[in-house]
Design an enzyme around this catalytic site. Structure first.
Site, mmCIF file in Angstrom:
data_model
loop_
_atom_site.group_PDB
_atom_site.id
_atom_site.type_symbol
_atom_site.label_atom_id
_atom_site.label_comp_id
_atom_site.label_asym_id
_atom_site.label_seq_id
_atom_site.Cartn_x
_atom_site.Cartn_y
_atom_site.Cartn_z
ATOM 1 N N ASP A 93 -87.213 -73.075 49.043
ATOM 2 C CA ASP A 93 -88.422 -73.267 49.839
ATOM 3 C C ASP A 93 -88.155 -73.108 51.340
ATOM 4 O O ASP A 93 -87.130 -73.580 51.844
ATOM 5 C CB ASP A 93 -88.958 -74.687 49.551
ATOM 6 N N GLU A 151 -94.671 -66.041 54.147
ATOM 7 C CA GLU A 151 -95.811 -66.771 54.713
ATOM 8 C C GLU A 151 -96.430 -66.025 55.880
ATOM 9 O O GLU A 151 -95.748 -65.468 56.718
ATOM 10 C CB GLU A 151 -95.340 -68.170 55.169
ATOM 11 N N HIS A 197 -98.042 -79.844 56.200
ATOM 12 C CA HIS A 197 -96.887 -80.473 55.553
ATOM 13 C C HIS A 197 -96.835 -81.960 55.887
ATOM 14 O O HIS A 197 -97.248 -82.368 56.961
ATOM 15 C CB HIS A 197 -95.596 -79.801 56.033
ATOM 16 N N HIS A 225 -99.450 -74.497 50.392
ATOM 17 C CA HIS A 225 -98.446 -75.475 50.816
ATOM 18 C C HIS A 225 -99.146 -76.733 51.299
ATOM 19 O O HIS A 225 -100.334 -76.726 51.573
ATOM 20 C CB HIS A 225 -97.593 -74.900 51.946
ATOM 21 N N GLY A 226 -98.358 -77.812 51.453
ATOM 22 C CA GLY A 226 -98.926 -79.040 52.004
ATOM 23 C C GLY A 226 -99.841 -79.728 51.016
ATOM 24 O O GLY A 226 -100.934 -80.159 51.345
ATOM 25 N N GLY A 227 -99.381 -79.853 49.753
ATOM 26 C CA GLY A 227 -100.228 -80.368 48.685
ATOM 27 C C GLY A 227 -100.314 -81.884 48.589
ATOM 28 O O GLY A 227 -100.949 -82.414 47.693
ATOM 29 N N THR A 228 -99.672 -82.597 49.518
ATOM 30 C CA THR A 228 -99.738 -84.057 49.463
ATOM 31 C C THR A 228 -100.967 -84.556 50.216
ATOM 32 O O THR A 228 -101.137 -84.241 51.383
ATOM 33 C CB THR A 228 -98.464 -84.672 50.090
ATOM 34 N N VAL A 248 -96.025 -79.370 46.061
ATOM 35 C CA VAL A 248 -96.117 -80.800 46.331
ATOM 36 C C VAL A 248 -94.711 -81.323 46.635
ATOM 37 O O VAL A 248 -93.786 -81.116 45.847
ATOM 38 C CB VAL A 248 -96.709 -81.567 45.132
HETATM 39 ZN ZN LIG Z 1 -94.346 -75.620 52.574
#
Ligand SMILES: [Zn+2]
Length: 311
Positions: A93, A151, A197, A225-228, A248
């Site tokens: 990642d 990205e 993030h 991205h940034g699934g929290t 996540v």
């Molecule tokens: Zn990420």
């Protein structure tokens, strides 16, 4: 079953995302960060309990802590042998060091992410293309044994070695997507559409119109991205609109640590067995992955994934 590439594990999802199917039939494959080897196992156990494919995600911090790319790659290979019923991809990642990414390919990672999103557009293209060319040709699993994510746009927040202030974030520009994908030859595109993030201070405002515009520009996999901390309905909407992978990380750390803390609190002080102290962490991770599989509509999709890989 050997480890599979991200391109393979998401092919069925991408097909549903890019063709005229009922949006309710769409799903995303979960990609989950781990910091320790027992967490890797917990993630796979969670996916197995839902008959779902899964992506194991190594951050640069995890690699440093666990010891080496090789140790993680060999462990993932062993896990794949131990859980042959689960399609598993091992993913690097947010990497920025070109040599380290190439080393991950050679070590046996089946997907790598080159994150040159902070660079100028042309530099981002050049670096992403260099990694795509390398990964597609140098995997120990053969030609196309490793796929590539890159990205475009920049997420705010903190992710190991990358820190982007709220003011420095940049949404993905749909007008650049086609050129970026074509010139780089990547297999999956991480997009910046309003997530961040780490933990959110306020609920994120996902730009769904932007997602719709990006989805029209390319038929490769899109990655969130940034699934929290993203509201559940927003996840469902992203999936229905054609997101194929959801990352996540931060939230899992909390789930793990809360469970371990609770175990230490409840067990007698004379209990020294690490399995009883850290074990609940692994179980909590498995439970959390299982609920994410439901949320991403990925539950029960293993047969479809296998069909698309081995048909
Ligand atoms: Zn990420």
């Amino acid at each position: 079953m050997p480890l599979v590439t991200m391109k393979q594990i998401m092919a069925d999802s991408v097909k549903r995302a890019t063709t005229d199917v009922d949006p309710a039939e769409r799903y995303a494959v979960g990609a989950f960060n781990f910091s320790t080897i027992p967490e890797m196992v917990g993630i796979v156990e969670g996916a197995r309990s839902k008959n779902a494919p899964v992506i194991l995600m190594a951050s640069l911090g995890a690699i440093k802590y666990i010891g080496s790319l090789e140790l993680i790659a060999e462990t993932a290979k062993g896990i794949a042998k131990t859980y042959p019923e689960v399609p598993i991809c091992l993913h690097l990642d947010h990497a920025t060091d070109m040599e380290q990414i190439k080393q991950a390919v050679v070590a046996g990672f089946t997907n790598v992410m080159i994150d040159a999103s902070q660079e100028e557009f042309e530099v981002n293209i050049a670096k992403s293309k260099e990694i795509a060319d390398f990964a597609h040709n140098h995997s120990p699993y053969g030609i196309n044994g490793c796929s590539v994510e890159a990205e475009l746009g920049m997420l705010a927040g903190h992710e190991d070695n990358i820190h982007v202030e709220e003011s420095g974030k940049a949404y993905t520009d749909p007008a650049l997507v086609k050129e970026f994908v074509t010139k780089t030859g990547i297999d999956a595109l991480a997009v910046a559409i309003g997530t961040a993030h780490g933990f959110y201070k306020a609920a994120p405002e996902i730009q769904f119109d932007l997602l719709e515009a990006i989805r029209k520009e390319t038929d490769i996999a899109l990655v969130l991205h940034g699934g929290t901390g993203v509201p559940e309905d927003d996840f469902r909407k992203c999936v229905a609109m054609g997101m194929s992978k959801i990352n996540v990380g931060t939230g899992l750390k909390k789930v793990y640590t809360d469970a371990v803390r609770e175990a230490i609190k409840t067990l007698p002080e004379t209990e020294y067995d690490p399995r009883k102290i850290a074990g609940p962490g692994r179980q909590a991770i498995a439970k959390e992955i299982a609920s994410k599989c439901d949320l991403f509509n990925c539950t029960g999709k293993t047969p479809d994934v296998l069909k698309s890989i081995y048909a």
